[in-house]
Design a protein around this motif. Structure first.
Motif, mmCIF file in Angstrom:
data_model
loop_
_atom_site.group_PDB
_atom_site.id
_atom_site.type_symbol
_atom_site.label_atom_id
_atom_site.label_comp_id
_atom_site.label_asym_id
_atom_site.label_seq_id
_atom_site.Cartn_x
_atom_site.Cartn_y
_atom_site.Cartn_z
ATOM 1 N N THR A 22 -1.259 -0.637 3.684
ATOM 2 C CA THR A 22 0.020 -1.178 3.223
ATOM 3 C C THR A 22 0.937 -1.503 4.398
ATOM 4 O OG1 THR A 22 -0.107 0.026 1.136
ATOM 5 C CG2 THR A 22 2.078 -0.695 1.836
ATOM 6 N N LYS A 25 -0.163 -4.725 5.979
ATOM 7 C CA LYS A 25 0.204 -5.902 5.186
ATOM 8 C C LYS A 25 1.684 -6.231 5.352
ATOM 9 C CE LYS A 25 -3.349 -5.557 1.595
ATOM 10 N NZ LYS A 25 -3.613 -5.340 0.155
ATOM 11 N N LYS A 30 1.595 -10.121 4.860
ATOM 12 C CA LYS A 30 0.506 -10.488 3.956
ATOM 13 C C LYS A 30 0.561 -9.646 2.693
ATOM 14 C CE LYS A 30 -2.640 -11.953 7.636
ATOM 15 N NZ LYS A 30 -3.965 -11.747 8.267
ATOM 16 N N GLY A 31 -0.007 -10.159 1.615
ATOM 17 C CA GLY A 31 -0.095 -9.402 0.375
ATOM 18 C C GLY A 31 1.222 -9.375 -0.379
ATOM 19 N N HIS A 32 1.186 -8.824 -1.595
ATOM 20 C CA HIS A 32 2.371 -8.731 -2.448
ATOM 21 C C HIS A 32 2.836 -7.283 -2.463
ATOM 22 C CE1 HIS A 32 1.795 -12.851 -3.813
ATOM 23 N NE2 HIS A 32 0.515 -12.577 -4.004
ATOM 24 N N ILE A 33 3.776 -6.993 -1.593
ATOM 25 C CA ILE A 33 4.305 -5.646 -1.460
ATOM 26 C C ILE A 33 5.746 -5.644 -1.976
ATOM 27 C CG2 ILE A 33 4.720 -3.717 0.108
ATOM 28 C CD1 ILE A 33 1.798 -4.575 -0.036
ATOM 29 N N SER A 34 6.107 -4.615 -2.756
ATOM 30 C CA SER A 34 7.449 -4.561 -3.343
ATOM 31 C C SER A 34 8.508 -4.482 -2.250
ATOM 32 C CB SER A 34 7.570 -3.352 -4.260
ATOM 33 O OG SER A 34 7.593 -2.149 -3.503
ATOM 34 N N GLN A 38 8.442 -2.427 1.343
ATOM 35 C CA GLN A 38 8.639 -3.131 2.614
ATOM 36 C C GLN A 38 9.768 -2.501 3.417
ATOM 37 O OE1 GLN A 38 8.740 -7.483 2.567
ATOM 38 N NE2 GLN A 38 7.786 -7.485 0.553
#
Length: 341
Positions: A22, A25, A30-34, A38
């Motif tokens: 995580t 990312k 990259k990716g869908h992180i809340s 973040q």
């Protein structure tokens, strides 16, 4: 005394209470992180002083998400605006821009380029390069994608993005001639600059075609205000001074304005002045500078887009993108007091 161990991605993950994947990312975009996650990761990285080792990431086949840009200097409003536009374009694509200056020194330029090609960036934007010949041949073999900006040198397989110089200069000179000017002084740009050579070529050819060529009306320059001031002093000191002066950059044109002020000349009543670039100050300094607008935004956008295409593995060799320049008439040019036939 033991050396403090380097903070690692695992350390950041432990403090943030998330996985190392995580963290990776978040830091690489990259990716869908809340948003909440973040924020936790970024706060943990800041607290620990974590700095990603971009060179190591490159060796592992990863991406730095950094585009390098090498410019001659940032004193010129033109280069500063180009760098800003490139940074904006890179940011919209999820990249940061790393900016290096060379002070127009070929050796320093080479050192900056080699640093960036050594793993600091995913690609390189090289602006008005002074290196040529064998060095450019070496760059063509680089595994790191490279795009040349405003390059007018010898043949190269590297992609080139540039603004047009010749036709814009012709349009400006025809404007001055149409106003009735016959003695038009010219202050050139930096000696190594292909752009400067194009502007001088246009000036020489237009003046010769009009039967008005006079070597005494040409002064050397280097795109700086100081050279514009010195060149204008020399031109205005001639027995028959010009009624208009075209400086090869806006910055030099501002120096010409200073020389006119020294002599008590009114612009444009006593002397018309024109520049090239349409820098942000061109419309702000009274009476407004007549100039040629270089398409800085288009150049920056196209350069970044072309570089990202190369990074993604798309073929870009031998591509040349050239954007037109545009005459901008403002208050610094007017008919001479006593037009010649």
């Amino acid at each position: 005394m033991r050396r403090r161990a380097r903070t690692t991605l695992v350390d950041v993950a432990r403090l943030a209470g998330v996985s190392a994947v995580t963290v990776s990312k978040v830091l690489n975009g990259k990716g869908h992180i809340s948003p909440e996650t973040q924020e936790k990761v970024q706060r943990a990285a800041a607290l620990l002083g974590y700095v990603a080792n971009t060179a190591a990431r490159r060796l592992r086949g990863g991406a730095t998400r950094i585009l390098g840009m090498v410019v001659p200097e940032l004193v010129s409003p033109y280069f500063a605006e180009l760098a800003r536009a490139a940074a904006d374009a890179a940011g919209r694509c999820g990249y940061d821009l790393g900016l290096f200056t060379t002070s127009r020194d070929p050796q320093r330029e080479r050192e900056r380029i080699q640093s960036l090609l050594g793993g600091m960036a995913d690609g390189l934007l090289l602006v008005v390069p002074v290196g040529a010949g064998e060095f450019l041949s070496t760059l063509e073999q680089s595994q790191v994608p490279i795009v040349l900006i405003n390059y007018f040198g010898g043949a190269t397989h590297l992609p080139v993005v540039r603004g047009e110089n010749y036709e814009g200069t012709v349009a400006l000179l025809h404007h001055l001639l149409a106003l009735g000017h016959r003695r038009i002084g010219f202050i050139g740009g930096a000696e190594h600059s292909g752009q400067a050579k194009e502007r001088y070529r246009a000036y020489r050819e237009v003046m010769r075609a009009a039967g008005l060529w006079d070597e005494a009306l040409v002064q050397p320059g280097d795109f700086t205000r100081r050279k514009g001031l010195e060149g204008a002093r020399a031109l205005l000191g001639l027995p028959s001074p010009p009624t208009a002066i075209f400086a090869g950059s806006d910055l030099m044109a501002f120096g010409v304005m200073e020389a006119a002020q020294e002599r008590g000349l009114q612009v444009p009543a006593d002397l018309s002045i024109a520049g090239f670039d349409d820098s942000p100050l061109a419309s702000l300094i009274p009476p407004g500078l007549t100039t040629v607008a270089h398409p800085i935004g288009d150049i920056a956008e196209a350069s970044v887009r072309l570089l990202l295409e190369a990074i993604e593995g798309n073929p870009v060799r031998d591509q040349l993108l050239e954007f037109p320049s545009r005459l901008v008439v403002r208050g610094s040019t007017a008919p001479p007091k006593t037009p010649l036939p």
